[in-house]
Design a protein around this motif. Structure first.
Motif, mmCIF file in Angstrom:
data_model
loop_
_atom_site.group_PDB
_atom_site.id
_atom_site.type_symbol
_atom_site.label_atom_id
_atom_site.label_comp_id
_atom_site.label_asym_id
_atom_site.label_seq_id
_atom_site.Cartn_x
_atom_site.Cartn_y
_atom_site.Cartn_z
ATOM 1 N N LEU A 82 18.734 19.993 53.310
ATOM 2 C CA LEU A 82 18.163 21.463 54.347
ATOM 3 C C LEU A 82 18.058 22.577 53.584
ATOM 4 C CD1 LEU A 82 20.044 21.287 58.059
ATOM 5 C CD2 LEU A 82 17.735 20.498 57.253
ATOM 6 N N SER A 83 18.896 22.204 52.374
ATOM 7 C CA SER A 83 18.482 24.294 51.620
ATOM 8 C C SER A 83 17.807 23.121 50.152
ATOM 9 C CB SER A 83 19.544 24.372 51.035
ATOM 10 O OG SER A 83 20.573 23.068 50.289
ATOM 11 N N ALA A 84 16.930 22.199 50.583
ATOM 12 C CA ALA A 84 17.040 21.759 49.064
ATOM 13 C C ALA A 84 15.295 21.950 48.722
ATOM 14 C CB ALA A 84 16.995 19.848 49.101
ATOM 15 N N HIS A 85 14.349 22.120 47.544
ATOM 16 C CA HIS A 85 13.429 22.172 47.458
ATOM 17 C C HIS A 85 11.979 21.313 48.163
ATOM 18 C CE1 HIS A 85 9.557 22.205 45.024
ATOM 19 N NE2 HIS A 85 9.293 22.819 45.137
ATOM 20 N N GLN A 86 12.814 19.662 48.692
ATOM 21 C CA GLN A 86 11.977 19.232 49.350
ATOM 22 C C GLN A 86 12.671 18.242 50.229
ATOM 23 O OE1 GLN A 86 8.464 16.932 47.770
ATOM 24 N NE2 GLN A 86 9.586 17.033 46.155
ATOM 25 N N PRO A 87 13.260 19.035 51.496
ATOM 26 C CA PRO A 87 13.755 18.379 52.585
ATOM 27 C C PRO A 87 14.524 17.593 52.685
ATOM 28 C CG PRO A 87 12.999 21.273 53.092
ATOM 29 C CD PRO A 87 12.400 19.881 51.961
ATOM 30 N N LEU A 88 12.691 16.846 53.188
ATOM 31 C CA LEU A 88 12.408 15.147 53.418
ATOM 32 C C LEU A 88 12.635 14.079 52.950
ATOM 33 C CD1 LEU A 88 11.517 13.520 55.785
ATOM 34 C CD2 LEU A 88 9.047 13.403 54.617
ATOM 35 N N TRP A 89 12.446 14.348 50.864
ATOM 36 C CA TRP A 89 13.148 13.441 50.212
ATOM 37 C C TRP A 89 14.790 14.123 49.740
ATOM 38 C CZ3 TRP A 89 11.570 9.305 48.739
ATOM 39 C CH2 TRP A 89 9.430 9.357 48.976
ATOM 40 N N ALA A 90 15.395 14.947 50.165
ATOM 41 C CA ALA A 90 16.489 14.833 49.936
ATOM 42 C C ALA A 90 17.063 14.333 51.384
ATOM 43 C CB ALA A 90 17.370 16.492 50.285
ATOM 44 N N LEU A 91 17.168 14.449 52.284
ATOM 45 C CA LEU A 91 17.332 13.781 53.477
ATOM 46 C C LEU A 91 17.102 12.070 53.824
ATOM 47 C CD1 LEU A 91 16.135 16.240 56.539
ATOM 48 C CD2 LEU A 91 18.803 15.142 56.023
ATOM 49 N N THR A 92 15.509 11.392 53.174
ATOM 50 C CA THR A 92 16.155 10.618 52.377
ATOM 51 C C THR A 92 16.924 9.840 51.835
ATOM 52 O OG1 THR A 92 13.060 10.844 52.991
ATOM 53 C CG2 THR A 92 14.273 8.165 51.449
ATOM 54 N N GLU A 93 16.853 10.308 51.242
ATOM 55 C CA GLU A 93 18.616 9.726 50.016
ATOM 56 C C GLU A 93 19.615 9.742 50.963
ATOM 57 O OE1 GLU A 93 19.931 9.593 45.987
ATOM 58 O OE2 GLU A 93 18.163 8.342 47.372
ATOM 59 N N VAL A 94 19.651 10.926 51.700
ATOM 60 C CA VAL A 94 21.121 10.717 52.439
ATOM 61 C C VAL A 94 20.731 9.408 53.268
ATOM 62 C CG1 VAL A 94 22.272 11.666 54.500
ATOM 63 C CG2 VAL A 94 21.444 13.286 52.654
ATOM 64 N N ALA A 95 19.169 9.337 54.171
ATOM 65 C CA ALA A 95 19.763 8.007 54.672
ATOM 66 C C ALA A 95 19.537 7.018 54.362
ATOM 67 C CB ALA A 95 18.297 8.179 55.783
ATOM 68 N N LEU A 96 19.767 6.457 53.191
ATOM 69 C CA LEU A 96 20.170 5.595 52.284
ATOM 70 C C LEU A 96 21.307 5.242 51.786
ATOM 71 C CD1 LEU A 96 18.298 3.208 50.585
ATOM 72 C CD2 LEU A 96 17.942 4.458 48.363
ATOM 73 N N ILE A 97 22.223 6.058 51.676
ATOM 74 C CA ILE A 97 23.336 6.338 51.553
ATOM 75 C C ILE A 97 24.260 5.368 52.997
ATOM 76 C CG2 ILE A 97 25.218 7.998 51.494
ATOM 77 C CD1 ILE A 97 24.040 7.214 48.177
ATOM 78 N N VAL A 98 23.190 6.363 54.105
ATOM 79 C CA VAL A 98 23.649 5.788 55.823
ATOM 80 C C VAL A 98 23.634 4.265 55.903
ATOM 81 C CG1 VAL A 98 23.450 5.906 57.961
ATOM 82 C CG2 VAL A 98 23.969 8.247 56.669
ATOM 83 N N ALA A 99 22.556 4.248 55.284
ATOM 84 C CA ALA A 99 22.069 2.317 55.801
ATOM 85 C C ALA A 99 23.019 1.723 54.659
ATOM 86 C CB ALA A 99 20.628 3.160 55.290
ATOM 87 N N SER A 100 23.003 1.711 53.889
ATOM 88 C CA SER A 100 24.365 1.221 52.347
ATOM 89 C C SER A 100 25.371 1.431 53.589
ATOM 90 C CB SER A 100 24.256 2.013 50.953
ATOM 91 O OG SER A 100 23.171 1.974 50.847
ATOM 92 N N CYS A 101 25.772 2.313 54.192
ATOM 93 C CA CYS A 101 27.373 2.726 54.682
ATOM 94 C C CYS A 101 26.990 1.151 55.279
ATOM 95 C CB CYS A 101 27.268 3.551 55.103
ATOM 96 S SG CYS A 101 28.107 4.640 53.558
ATOM 97 N N VAL A 428 17.544 4.819 59.793
ATOM 98 C CA VAL A 428 16.705 3.743 59.061
ATOM 99 C C VAL A 428 15.280 3.716 59.918
ATOM 100 C CG1 VAL A 428 16.187 1.408 60.689
ATOM 101 C CG2 VAL A 428 18.578 2.038 59.473
ATOM 102 N N LEU A 429 15.133 4.707 60.881
ATOM 103 C CA LEU A 429 13.642 5.383 61.388
ATOM 104 C C LEU A 429 13.174 6.270 60.177
ATOM 105 C CD1 LEU A 429 14.431 5.967 64.944
ATOM 106 C CD2 LEU A 429 13.277 4.187 64.375
ATOM 107 N N LEU A 430 14.317 6.940 59.238
ATOM 108 C CA LEU A 430 13.601 7.888 58.922
ATOM 109 C C LEU A 430 13.003 7.297 57.620
ATOM 110 C CD1 LEU A 430 12.531 10.400 57.505
ATOM 111 C CD2 LEU A 430 15.294 11.017 56.836
ATOM 112 N N LEU A 431 13.950 5.917 56.926
ATOM 113 C CA LEU A 431 13.423 5.313 55.632
ATOM 114 C C LEU A 431 12.164 4.237 56.696
ATOM 115 C CD1 LEU A 431 17.217 3.912 54.774
ATOM 116 C CD2 LEU A 431 15.627 5.411 53.963
#
Length: 472
Positions: A82-101, A428-431
């Motif tokens: 949420l504090s990143a330059h491009q929050p949507l891309w940052a959340l996409t990476e978080v979503a990818l980690i969650v999906a891998s888990c 998953v919906l975000l991805l």
């Protein structure tokens, strides 16, 4: 209910393995984009499976302290995003980690429900895909050898991946597992010969590819397994024997035979036997500068790719990547989780070092696979590439499914379960949204990158993974 879910989890696994096979088999089928899409489909199906799977193992996969640490890592990732330059891309990476888990959890539950029969299915799948790729390699090699050309490039034989280093990452995961049939006391002589032949061919391809991260990872795995008793040393003996045979085959193919046919060979393995960092120095320096500038929350997940450099969109070093993007506290938590899991597995392996049960032998091979991959992640993008992320989920989930817990599992917690399912579904919906948004416009996005920066593609989420936008 358990019988019904045993069948459903097995069906899910078979479909997952089919997708995983399609992602790398054949020419032109193993591109980065297709592998990412395959990973997202598998993650989505895993979340659906977990949403409706009701088993007594739901609470026993992660202990409470580890669960708390995972929650803190996730919270830190969201705040950093949420504090990143491009929050949507940052959340996409978080979503990818969650999906891998989620994939790892689905693999673990499937193993718990299906038992040793699932081990045989997975080993057969690994043998099949490695045999197919070995046959593909030999077919291409002999085609080029006898095609009448005078210059031979062995890199042309490594199909299915957009970069031969990604092929090497896949081999780091699978080389330790191919030794499993050789460790089984009940393996017949003919099966042992075929298993060793495949392992030797797989090492031939590893030598041809020249991925130093694979050699480093398997070298460290050998060092660790030396202290795992007699079975660990038997695993080492089989691997070293296969390395020798693979090296001899490489010499016969690309030295003796090419010399006889009067052919020149480019990209020979001796050219890659160096101690150079291959451009990683500036990447590590960039990551270190990012850590010093924002040590607590980092620049945001995936945001190493938001600062353009001419080399790569990730630092090729897992710890530096996580610290520069997620912050130092999150990195320490992740390192603690990984260390805790590795230590628990190593302790169990040493306790059962004299056992010849297939489960204990398989655990040792999986442990070697994980040690090799984690070591390679210190010099390569194992935690970035889609197929490597999928295999990391498989190996971790498989190990969790095999693990023998020292304490009784905690009682199921409905709030934690449904919170996790909600987070997983949102991830998953975000991805899916990112895939629908980007895939139809990949060519436009790639052309824009070429206009703004030029140079080669730098894989991260997509094959062109730079998310930095050049100012007007």
């Amino acid at each position: 209910m358990d019988a019904a879910w045993t069948g459903r989890t097995r069906t899910w696994l078979v479909l997952t393995l089919l997708i995983a096979a399609v992602m790398v088999l054949g020419h032109g089928l193993g591109g980065h984009t297709l592998q990412r899409l395959g990973q997202l489909v598998i993650a989505g199906s895993a979340v659906v499976l977990l949403l409706f799977c009701r088993t007594p193992y739901a609470s026993s996969l992660v202990e409470r302290p580890a669960l708390l640490a995972c929650g803190l890592v996730l919270l830190a990732g969201i705040v950093s995003s949420l504090s990143a330059h491009q929050p949507l891309w940052a959340l996409t990476e978080v979503a990818l980690i969650v999906a891998s888990c989620c994939c790892a959890e689905a693999f673990a539950r499937t193993r718990r429900l299906n038992g040793a029969s699932l081990d045989r299915l997975l080993i057969l799948f690994i043998v099949f895909i490695c045999a197919f790729k070995s046959f593909d390699f030999l077919t291409l090699a002999f085609h080029w050898l006898f095609s009448g050309i005078r210059m031979l490039d062995p890199d042309e034989f490594l199909s299915g991946f957009s970069n031969k280093r990604f092929y090497g990452q896949f081999q780091t995961f699978t080389l330790p597992l191919l030794a499993f049939p050789l460790l089984l006391p009940a393996t017949k002589g003919s099966t042992r010969i075929w298993s060793f032949s495949l392992l030797s061919l797989w090492w031939l391809i590893a030598v041809t590819g020249g991925t130093r991260g694979t050699w480093l990872g398997l070298g460290v795995a050998v060092g660790v397994l030396f202290f795992c008793g007699h079975i660990g040393r038997r695993w080492i003996a089989w691997q070293l024997s296969a390395v020798i045979v693979g090296g001899i085959l490489y010499w016969l193919l690309f030295s003796v035979l090419t010399g006889y046919l009067d052919m020149e060979v480019s990209n020979v393995v001796s050219d890659r036997l160096t101690t150079s960092l291959s451009g990683r120095g500036p990447l590590w320096q960039q990551a270190w500068d990012m850590i010093r500038e924002r040590p607590w929350l980092g620049f945001g997940p995936m945001h190493f790719a938001d600062i353009h450099n001419p080399i790569a969109a990730h630092p090729h070093q897992a710890i530096l990547q996580w610290a520069s993007e997620w912050g130092i506290p999150s990195t320490l938590l992740v390192m603690g989780l990984v260390g805790r899991g590795l230590w628990a597995t190593l302790r169990l392996i040493r306790e059962r070092s004299t056992s010849h049960e297939s489960t204990d032998l398989l655990r040792l091979c999986l442990f070697a696979s994980l040690i090799g991959a984690l070591t390679q992640s210190m010099v390569d993008g194992v935690i970035v590439m889609p197929y490597s992320q999928l295999w990391l989920s498989l190996v971790v989930g498989w190990l969790i499914g095999l693990h023998v817990w020292r304490r009784e599992p905690a009682k199921p917690n409905a709030f934690i379960h449904w919170s996790w399912m909600g987070i997983s579904s949102a991830a998953v919906l975000l991805l899916a949204y990112v895939a629908i948004r980007d895939v139809p416009h990949q060519d436009e996005r790639n052309n824009l990158y070429q206009q703004q920066y030029g140079g080669h593609y730098q894989p991260r989420f997509w094959i062109q993974g730079v998310i930095a936008i050049k100012p007007e």
